[in-house]
Every structure is written in C-alpha cells, then in structure tokens.
Design a protein around this motif. Sequence first.
Motif, short mmCIF file in Angstrom:
data_model
loop_
_atom_site.label_atom_id
_atom_site.label_comp_id
_atom_site.label_asym_id
_atom_site.label_seq_id
_atom_site.Cartn_x
_atom_site.Cartn_y
_atom_site.Cartn_z
N HIS A 41 -34.90 120.37 -61.01
CA HIS A 41 -34.28 119.06 -60.77
C HIS A 41 -33.46 118.64 -62.01
O HIS A 41 -32.28 118.32 -61.90
CB HIS A 41 -35.37 118.04 -60.45
N GLU A 42 -34.11 118.70 -63.16
CA GLU A 42 -33.41 118.29 -64.39
C GLU A 42 -32.29 119.27 -64.75
O GLU A 42 -31.24 118.86 -65.24
CB GLU A 42 -34.40 118.16 -65.55
N ASP A 77 -32.66 108.37 -58.72
CA ASP A 77 -31.26 108.81 -58.70
C ASP A 77 -30.52 108.14 -57.55
O ASP A 77 -29.39 107.69 -57.69
CB ASP A 77 -31.18 110.33 -58.51
N HIS A 92 -29.20 118.21 -62.92
CA HIS A 92 -28.47 117.13 -63.60
C HIS A 92 -27.70 117.69 -64.79
O HIS A 92 -26.54 117.35 -65.02
CB HIS A 92 -29.45 116.08 -64.13
N GLY A 146 -38.82 113.04 -56.07
CA GLY A 146 -38.35 112.93 -57.46
C GLY A 146 -36.96 112.35 -57.63
O GLY A 146 -36.59 111.93 -58.72
#
Length: 583
Positions: A415-416, A493, A419, A489
């Motif tokens: 996920h990170e 966002d 980004h 998660g």
Amino acid sequence: MDKKNKKNSKYMYISIFIAILSLIMLIVFNFNNKSSAYKLYVDFLKDIQSKSVSTVYITNTPKIKVKMNDGNIYETDNPRTNNFKEELLKQGVKVSENLPLSAKETIPTILLSASLVFMAVMAIKSSGISSKRLKGVDNLDVTAVSNVTYNFDSVAGNEEAKESVKDIVDFLKNPEKYSAYGARMPKGIMFYGEPGTGKTLLAKAVAGEANVPFYAISGSDFVQVYVGVGASRVRQLFKKARNHGKAVIFIDEIDAIGKKRDGGKTGGSDEKDQTLNALLTEMSGFNEKEGIIVIAATNRLDVLDPALLRPGRFDRHIEITLPDLAAREKILALHLKNKPTMDINIHDWAQKTSYFSGAKLESLVNEAAILAAKEDSKFIDNTHMDKAYSIVLAGYEKIERNHIKDKDKKITAYHEAGHALLTLKVLPDDKLSKVTIIPTSKGAGGYTLSIPEDKLYQNKDYLKKRIMVLLAGRAAEEIIFGKEYITTGAYNDFQQTTRIVSSMVTQYGMGETIGLLNLEELSHLNYSNTEDIIKECKETLDSLYEEVKSIILKDKILLDKIAENLIQKETLLEKDIKELIAA
Ligand code: ADP
Ligand code: ZN
C-alpha cells in the motif's frame, strides 16, 4: 473483596446493628418517660416536706421533672413562680436547669453517636479517600528529581523527536538569551504516541540535558473525589517548581484531566474543568524568562480538549512513534550495553521485534538478564533471549501489534509502496522524505510523507496528480492481492480524494456539471442537482484510478523493490529510495 475489606464490612454491620439497637432503646425510654409517673403539685409539696426529693429539674416547660432520693422520677406541674428555685434550695433540694439523663438514656445515646461516627469514618475510607489524600489538599508529594543521569543518549532512536526538543533545552539553559531576541518559546509541549515509546524518558532527558529539576505527576493524581482538590494541587505543583526557578514539569496521562468535554453530562466533570482551568491559568501565569517548560504526554492527541492545544498552551505537538528496525537496534544495544552477553545478534533481534515499543524491548532484555542470573550463567545468550521473547509476548495484551501477521505487514508495505511509486512518477518535484510501515497513533497502518513543492496556487493538473498519489495505495493492493482482498487501509486516502475532487467540481470551477459556479453561493437557490455532481466526481476518480493502475503495472518491478525493502527495514528515507531507483 479482599480480606481487609471483608473485615471492614464486618465492623460496618456491627456498628449499624448497635446504632439501630440504641435508637430503639432511646425511643422506648422516651415513650416510657412520656407516660412516666405524674403527681399532683400538692403531692409534690408533700414529698418536699417529707424530704424525699433529691433533685428538681426546672425547665421552661409546662411540666417539670422531679427525682426522688430512691432514684425514681416523676412529673408535676411547673408552678412558674419567681422564687421557686430559691424555695427549693432553702428546703435543701438540689436544683438542676437541665433535663435529667438517666443511665438508661445516656448509654444508648453515647452508643448511637459512637457508631454513627464509626460508620462515617468507614464510609470515607471505603470511598478511597484515605487520610493521606484528605491531607493532600495542602500536601502534594511532588519532589524534584535531579536528572544528571538522563540525557539524549538515554533515548535511542526517536531522532526526529529529539531534534524537535533541542531548542527547548537551549532555552532552558539560557532563557534570557531568547527573551533578549523577543522570541516566544512554547510554554507547553505535548508528546503523543503509544504507551512505552519513551515519552517520559524523553521528558527526563530534556531536563537532564538542561540540568534543571524535573517534576513529574500523572493526570490521574489530579482527579479527586472532592471538587477543588485537583485545582489546588496544580497550583501547588507550579508553586513548588517556580520556587526553584527553572524546571521541567511533566504531566503524564494528561487525558485524565484534559479530555474533550462530551457535551455536558459526565459525572465529576466539574472537578476536571476546574483542574484544567487551573492548569491553563498557571501556564499563562509564568513568563518566558522564568525558564519553565510543561511537557504533557498522552496516547492520543485527538481525544484532548482543543483548549489545551491552543497557542500559548501546549502548542508544540511532538509525535513519539514506535521504533523502526534501526531504532530497535539502537534501543536493544543501549539496554544490552554493560550487560555480559555472548553471541547475541542485535540486528536479528531487531528484526524479530517489529512493532515492539521501547518499553517492551527493555523488558525483553531485562527478562533475559533475569533468566541468565537464575541459571547462574556467565552470559546472557540467545537461549535466554528466546525464552524472554515468549515471556514478553505472552505478558502483553494479545491485541498488540507484534501479532500483526507477516501478511498484514506485506499489505501495508505494498500500500505504502504504491503511494511512494506514484509520487516518484507523477509528482517528482514533491520531495519524498519518508515511507514507513510503522503505524502512527492516528491509526494509519503506515504512511508516506511527501513535502509538496512550494507554490502559491495549485493547478488542476497538480490536484489530479495528488489524487492519483492518494489512490495508489488501494491500486497497489488490488494489483498485488486481487480485487477481493482490498482492505480498509485506504479509508483515510478516500476521505482526502473525495474532499479534493468535490472542491474541484463545486468550488474551484474545474468541473463540467456546474462549470464556473460555486455550489455554496448557490445554496439559497435550492439547487438540488447533487446527483450530477456526485456522478462527475465519481467518474473523475474512476478514470484517475485506472490511470494509476496502469502506471503501477508498468513499473511493477520498482513497486516490488520498494515493498520488499519496506518489509525489511520498515522505514525508507529519501536517500534509501534514491538508492533503490539507482540500483
Ligand atoms: P511512555 O512514557 O511513552 O509510556 P516510558 O518513557 O515510560 O514510555 O518508557 C518506559 C521505558 O522503556 C523507559 O524507561 C526505557 O527503559 C524504555 N524505553 C522506551 N523508549 C526508549 C528509547 N527510545 N530508548 C531507550 N529506552 C527506551
Ligand atoms: Zn494510503
């Protein structure tokens, strides 16, 4: 109920029993007295003459009581003559102007009062107000601790937090310097973050570095049964600290007094309000030159009353995070230093202890030391560490983060990484300063910190790219784990993307549905075509999301690299990412 409480309640029952018994006795005797013998005044005079009267009780009532030599008491009419008392005295009769109290009445009365007093004492005791606390109003046990033993070296990791308090140390050493420049220093600093991350430790280190006394108290010490005690304690604490000049005042668990007021009726909120107000008043009371800093700690910033966080109060907020791999290594090394160890690979142990707080790492090392000592082993070795590891894991609550499965860690990492990748691809001018899978206390599984390029306006193209970066977390999850395995998660966002896109369409004149109109200004027209607006926002996001997915797919190798490194190191700084790209 413990043994002592049981004993106490036994006494309680006995005293209630005695009280009731004596009450009954009193009532019965009074009743008897009411109907007690009555003699005509003439008969009374006869008794006087026959010298059989011992005492006459002259009261201002229609009837008076007479006690005979044999102890019997009777009533007769009050003659209310002026020289009644003198006449009696002349006859050698004792005169009393109080009511007679026979033993029959005095004993129950004494018993009743005694048991009532006893019950009151027990009630106070069991409500937790010990005599010491009662005295506490003018007697607060806070003594300064001298902190020569603590300094920044006692705190491993947490480099950002340390950096954020360095100027405070300088200020404490030399407040005059700052006031000469007219610089306004913060009076209060708020440390926030998970328990055991070293907030107290850092506060001590600040005092130690500056070589000023350290006063510590917990917010819960202020919360008392009696209104006003907390406030008085606050004043005493500050008075004590100020007597010494410079000081660090540390208030742990500030939430105990500083929680948001939840709209009215919570019991005892009066006391909290008073205490909080006293704290704020004291803080505005001292001036910059005094060199006093109040540091407060809380696990969560968002539960605090905003009044606490306003300028001039606790206006510097410093997050103390859980340690990442590098920090864990430092913390372990610090606590293993000066201990006899053999073959302990600190790096390995740092890797095994993801999401451990500093306190937990400290107890891991301590448990291992205890085990080694028990065995009279010469060194602390890996077998001790292994056993200690299970002890520590079992000892902490099960919901804690070390149980985050590797799977979850992987999800957060991708996920990170999503980004981060999109930032690199679409916003290369924004500085990507930190990517981490260490959770923050705000609840995110991790975060990617990019510092936007400085500019006056944000154009449509930039806003769209910001949205793309925000959508990339979810997009990466979907690509790697499949549509069915996307997680919650991305919640935060989507809050942000929704805010941005709806502002574009309804406020910035960047959409089609209402064009250059501003929705707010139209509100008085009862414009209700929100469906079209929502449709446009959704379509914009959908098409940006597709774009994001195709960018990620094209660069999946880099995505994997970032994610794998995140799983390894947990935190990547700008230079680490540059290295990754170059490799
Ligand atoms: P908090 O106030 O955040 O709950 P503490 O400061 O009380 O945490 O930390 C408890 C103990 O954990 C400290 O006394 C120290 O032994 C250990 N500890 C926590 N963080 C660190 C750190 N960064 N470096 C070294 N030791 C730490
Ligand atoms: Zn995200």
